[in-house]
Design an enzyme around this catalytic site. Structure first.
Site, PDB file in Angstrom:
ATOM      1  N   ASP A 140       0.820  -1.215   0.000  1.00  0.00           N
ATOM      2  CA  ASP A 140       0.000   0.000   0.000  1.00  0.00           C
ATOM      3  C   ASP A 140       0.853   1.264   0.000  1.00  0.00           C
ATOM      4  O   ASP A 140       0.532   2.241  -0.664  1.00  0.00           O
ATOM      5  CB  ASP A 140      -0.924  -0.013   1.222  1.00  0.00           C
ATOM      6  CG  ASP A 140      -1.747   1.255   1.327  1.00  0.00           C
ATOM      7  OD1 ASP A 140      -2.422   1.607   0.341  1.00  0.00           O
ATOM      8  OD2 ASP A 140      -1.712   1.908   2.384  1.00  0.00           O
ATOM      9  N   GLY A 156       2.609   4.314  -4.141  1.00  0.00           N
ATOM     10  CA  GLY A 156       2.788   5.765  -4.192  1.00  0.00           C
ATOM     11  C   GLY A 156       4.247   6.160  -4.203  1.00  0.00           C
ATOM     12  O   GLY A 156       4.647   7.117  -4.884  1.00  0.00           O
ATOM     13  N   THR A 195      -0.029   9.802 -11.529  1.00  0.00           N
ATOM     14  CA  THR A 195      -1.138  10.105 -12.431  1.00  0.00           C
ATOM     15  C   THR A 195      -2.434  10.205 -11.632  1.00  0.00           C
ATOM     16  O   THR A 195      -2.559   9.633 -10.542  1.00  0.00           O
ATOM     17  CB  THR A 195      -1.308   9.012 -13.502  1.00  0.00           C
ATOM     18  OG1 THR A 195      -1.644   7.772 -12.860  1.00  0.00           O
ATOM     19  CG2 THR A 195      -0.031   8.846 -14.312  1.00  0.00           C
ATOM     20  N   ASP A 209      -7.617   0.554  -1.851  1.00  0.00           N
ATOM     21  CA  ASP A 209      -7.533   0.631  -0.387  1.00  0.00           C
ATOM     22  C   ASP A 209      -8.853   0.242   0.261  1.00  0.00           C
ATOM     23  O   ASP A 209      -8.893  -0.511   1.236  1.00  0.00           O
ATOM     24  CB  ASP A 209      -7.147   2.045   0.049  1.00  0.00           C
ATOM     25  CG  ASP A 209      -5.688   2.362  -0.197  1.00  0.00           C
ATOM     26  OD1 ASP A 209      -4.918   1.433  -0.522  1.00  0.00           O
ATOM     27  OD2 ASP A 209      -5.316   3.543  -0.084  1.00  0.00           O
TER      28      ASP A 209
END
Length: 209
Positions: free
Chosen positions: A83, A87, A97, A108
């Site tokens: 998770d 990023g 993007t 999530d």
């Protein structure tokens, strides 16, 4: 990309919140993601790939819980790591993007639904699991709507953020194997979401007044 460069870029994507000034848990979470993200970026692993792997691992959690709660807890740990990594890879490789941001958010929420489903598989009451899920979704919905209404920052880092949910999910399944209280992790999840929602409501009121 250095840690300071990454922290500034991460801050820009999270409403101005600087991870270098965060609590040790949050700072450690982001720093770990940066370190592994650099390694993945050098190997040309895409952010979407990391997000998809994390989502698939999350979906596997309630199925794994049918056979072994410890295995399910381990999968949550893997998913939680993924998770933060998608990023990190996006920022480090300059592949941030809008569609990736949306996909990550949806992944999530689906992932958390799978974690809660594992609580139900472990014996937690369905109504309690449902209430816990609704509370965490409301937490994220309030922040999203406040941002759309003009709140320029994330408002506040509450006690009910996603890292906390991951911690409760993973350790909660382990706890169920130690003490026969399958309702306890879901109840703790629900309580922290209510507390986090109260914190967030105060911040939103202050920001949009």
């Amino acid at each position: 990309m250095t840690w300071d460069d990454y922290a500034e870029a991460w801050s820009g994507l999270h409403g101005g919140f600087d991870p270098r000034r965060a609590s040790p848990v949050v700072r450690g979470w982001v720093l770990t993601a940066y370190t592994i993200g650099v390694w993945l970026g050098r190997r040309r692993v895409s952010p979407m790939t990391v997000t998809t792997i994390g989502l698939l691992v999350c979906v596997a959690v309630p199925f794994a819980a049918r056979g072994s709660l410890l295995l399910a807890a381990f999968l949550i740990l893997v998913a939680a790591a993924a998770d933060g990594l998608d990023g990190a890879v996006a920022v480090i490789t300059d592949r941030v993007t809008k569609i990736g941001f949306v996909y990550d958010s949806v992944a999530d929420r689906i992932g958390e639904l799978a974690w809660l489903a594992a609580f139900w598989v472990a014996g937690a009451p369905g109504w309690l699991v449902t209430a816990a899920g609704a509370a965490s979704w409301l937490h994220e919905y309030v922040r999203a709507r406040a941002s759309a209404a003009g709140m320029s920052e994330i408002g506040v880092v509450t006690v009910g953020e996603r890292p906390t949910r991951a911690l409760i999910a993973g350790l909660g399944l382990v706890l169920i194997t130690v003490i026969d209280r399958p309702w306890l992790p879901a109840a703790l999840w629900l309580a922290l979401q209510f507390a986090g929602l109260a914190q967030l409501s105060v911040a939103v009121r202050r920001a949009l007044r």
